[in-house]
Design an enzyme around this catalytic site. Structure first.
Site, PDB file in Angstrom:
ATOM      1  N   ASP A   1      40.222 -22.497 -17.138  1.00  0.00           N
ATOM      2  CA  ASP A   1      41.144 -21.697 -17.948  1.00  0.00           C
ATOM      3  C   ASP A   1      41.110 -22.199 -19.395  1.00  0.00           C
ATOM      4  OD1 ASP A   1      42.881 -19.552 -18.279  1.00  0.00           O
ATOM      5  OD2 ASP A   1      44.675 -20.761 -17.950  1.00  0.00           O
TER       6      ASP A   1
ATOM      7  N   ALA B   1      50.907 -17.075 -21.608  1.00  0.00           N
ATOM      8  CA  ALA B   1      50.638 -16.958 -23.045  1.00  0.00           C
ATOM      9  C   ALA B   1      50.193 -15.556 -23.441  1.00  0.00           C
ATOM     10  CB  ALA B   1      49.577 -17.980 -23.456  1.00  0.00           C
TER      11      ALA B   1
ATOM     12  N   GLU C   1      42.341 -10.671 -17.441  1.00  0.00           N
ATOM     13  CA  GLU C   1      43.717 -10.907 -16.997  1.00  0.00           C
ATOM     14  C   GLU C   1      44.625  -9.911 -17.708  1.00  0.00           C
ATOM     15  OE1 GLU C   1      45.233 -15.069 -16.388  1.00  0.00           O
ATOM     16  OE2 GLU C   1      43.445 -15.518 -17.569  1.00  0.00           O
TER      17      GLU C   1
ATOM     18  N   ALA D   1      49.248 -22.965 -22.576  1.00  0.00           N
ATOM     19  CA  ALA D   1      48.408 -21.860 -23.076  1.00  0.00           C
ATOM     20  C   ALA D   1      46.943 -22.167 -22.820  1.00  0.00           C
ATOM     21  CB  ALA D   1      48.661 -21.636 -24.564  1.00  0.00           C
TER      22      ALA D   1
END
Length: 387
Positions: free
Chosen positions: A276, A136, A125, A312
Site C-alpha cells: 500500500d 485517505a 480503490e 495514508a
C-alpha cells in the site's frame, strides 16, 4: 497497481540456454536443495525435453552458491513511490515517465527487470466505498451504484477499452448497488476485492458468494471485529463459504504483529503481502501528497494525513514485508515467500506463468540469502542491476 517483471525485456532477450546450479529452489511448497534451473527463451524449461529436441549444452552456467531462488515478488496494491503518485492523473507522458521512474527504483526490493517492475494491471480503490471507512480518500469522489452494473461501466469505461487495464477493484458491499453488481463485474474479467467498508459479516459473505475473491488491507478501513458481528474480518473464520484471500500491510504500523499472527493462523493460504506504498516510498521524511491530500512522512516508517492524522498508505517495501511476515507470525520461509509470489498470482489467475518457478513459468526470480535479503534479480533468466 500490481507490479512484477517486464514483458518488454523478455521479448528483447536472445534465446540463450541458461543453467543455474547450486541453488535452493522454492518450488511446489518446498525448498529443493542443490537443484538445477534451466531457462530458454525467457521461460523455465524441462531440460530433458529440451535436450531430446535440440541436444544443445547450456550457453551460460550460473552458480547460485547456495542462495535461495524464489519467484519475483508481486505487489497487488501500490499507490506510488519515489515522488510519483498514481492517484493523480497528469497526462500520458508524465504517467509513463512516472511509471519508468518507479519501475527502476523498485528493482532492489525484488520486483525484477532491467528497466524496472512490470505493470500487470491496475488496482482501483473506489469510488464505490463507504464514507465511514474513507481512509485517505476524498469523500467528494464517492459514488453509490443505484443503477447497478451500469454505474460501474460508466465510471470505469468497461466497454471502451479492448484490453481493459483494470484487474482489481475494491468495493464496499454495504454501498447501494454493489452486491447486485458483483457477478457482472466478475464477468468483465475483473478480480473483486472488498474493503473501505462497514459491511456486516452477512454482507461480506454475500459478496464472496457473488464472486469477490479478496479483502483489501485486512483490518484497515473496515468495521472492527465484534463477537456478535465480526464484519469483513469474520470471513477469516467462515465455514459456510470458501475463505477469500486477504491483503495485509506488514509494516507493524497499519496492523499490529499480533493481529497479523491471528490472520495467518486463521487462514495461512489466503495471506497476500501488500505494501500500500505511496509517493514517499524511497524519499526522505517530509510533506507529500496522496491524491491531492497533504500527508506527512515521519522518520522512515509512517505516513499520516496532515489534517487529521489518519494513516495514508505506507512507505514499506515488499521485501521488508516478507521479512516482517516471517518475524511476526513464525511462519516458514516458504510461506513468507509464497505470500508475495504464489498467492497474489493465484488471486489474479496468472499462477501458470507468474509467482512460481515451475516448468513453463516466466524466468523472473530473485536470489535471497538466509535472512531473505535480495542479493540478485533476474528477468528472463538474465541478471540485472539492482543499483
Amino acid at each position: 497497481m500490481p507490479f512484477q517483471s517486464s514483458e518488454k525485456t523478455r521479448q528483447n532477450r536472445n534465446s540463450r540456454l541458461i543453467k543455474i546450479v547450486n541453488g535452493r529452489i522454492v518450488r511446489n511448497h518446498t525448498i529443493i536443495n542443490d537443484d538445477v534451473l534451466y531457462i530458454h527463451d525467457g521461460k523455465i524449461i524441462d531440460p530433458q525435453n529440451h535436450f531430446f529436441a535440440c541436444g544443445n549444452p547450456p550457453d551460460v552456467v550460473i552458480n547460485a552458491k547456495g542462495l535461495l531462488i524464489a519467484p519475483g515478488y508481486i505487489d497487488v496494491q501500490i499507490n506510488g513511490a519515489f515522488g510519483v503518485d498514481f492517484s493523480v492523473w497528469k497526462g500520458d507522458k508524465q504517467m509513463k515517465e512516472g511509471l519508468d521512474k518507479i519501475a527502476k527504483g523498485l528493482v532492489k526490493y525484488g520486483w525484477n527487470k532491467d528497466n524496472g517492475a512490470e505493470v500487470l494491471g491496475v488496482h482501483v480503490e473506489g469510488p464505490f466505498i463507504t464514507s465511514s471507512q474513507l481512509g485517505a480518500h476524498e469523500e467528494s469522489c464517492l459514488r453509490a451504484a443505484p443503477n447497478g452494473i451500469n454505474d460501474f461501466v460508466d465510471i470505469y469505461g468497461l466497454h471502451e477499452l479492448k484490453d481493459n487495464p483494470i484487474k482489481i477493484i475494491t468495493v464496499a458491499p454495504d454501498v447501494e448497488g454493489v452486491l447486485d453488481s458483483l457477478e457482472e463485474l466478475v464477468n468483465f474479467g475483473i478480480t473483486v476485492s472488498i474493503g473501505h467498508s462497514s459491511a456486516t459479516v452477512f454482507q461480506a459473505e454475500s459478496a464472496i458468494e457473488k464472486g469477490a475473491k479478496c479483502i483489501t488491507h485486512l483490518f484497515n478501513a473496515m468495521q472492527q471485529f465484534h463477537h456478535r458481528d465480526p464484519g469483513i474480518v469474520g470471513l477469516l473464520g467462515t465455514t459456510r463459504i470458501t475463505r477469500p484471500f486477504y491483503g495485509i500491510i506488514c509494516d507493524g504500523i497499519h496492523v499490529h504483529p499480533n493481529s497479523i499472527k491471528i490472520a495467518y493462523d486463521s487462514h495461512p493460504k489466503g495471506a497476500i503481502l501488500v505494501t500500500d506504498a505511496m509517493a514517499a516510498l524511497g524519499l526522505p521524511p517530509g510533506e507529500y501528497t496522496l491524491g491531492g491530500i497533504s500527508v506527512r512522512k515521519s522518520g522512515n516508517e509512517k505516513v499520516e494525513v496532515v489534517e487529521n492524522g489518519k494513516l495514508a498508505g505506507s512507505v514499506i517495501s515488499i521485501d521488508a514485508c516478507v521479512k516482517n511476515f516471517k518475524k511476526f507470525t513464525g511462519c516458514s520461509v516458504i510461506e513468507a515467500i509464497e505470500a508475495a509470489t504464489l498467492h497474489p498470482a493465484e488471486l489474479l489467475g496468472i499462477q501458470n506463468f507468474k509467482g512460481t518457478l515451475n516448468v513453463g513459468a516466466d524466468a523472473d526470480f530473485v536470489f535471497l540469502d538466509d535472512d531473505l535479503n535480495v542479493v540478485k534479480c533476474f528477468i528472463a533468466g538474465e541478471e540485472i542491476s539492482t543499483s
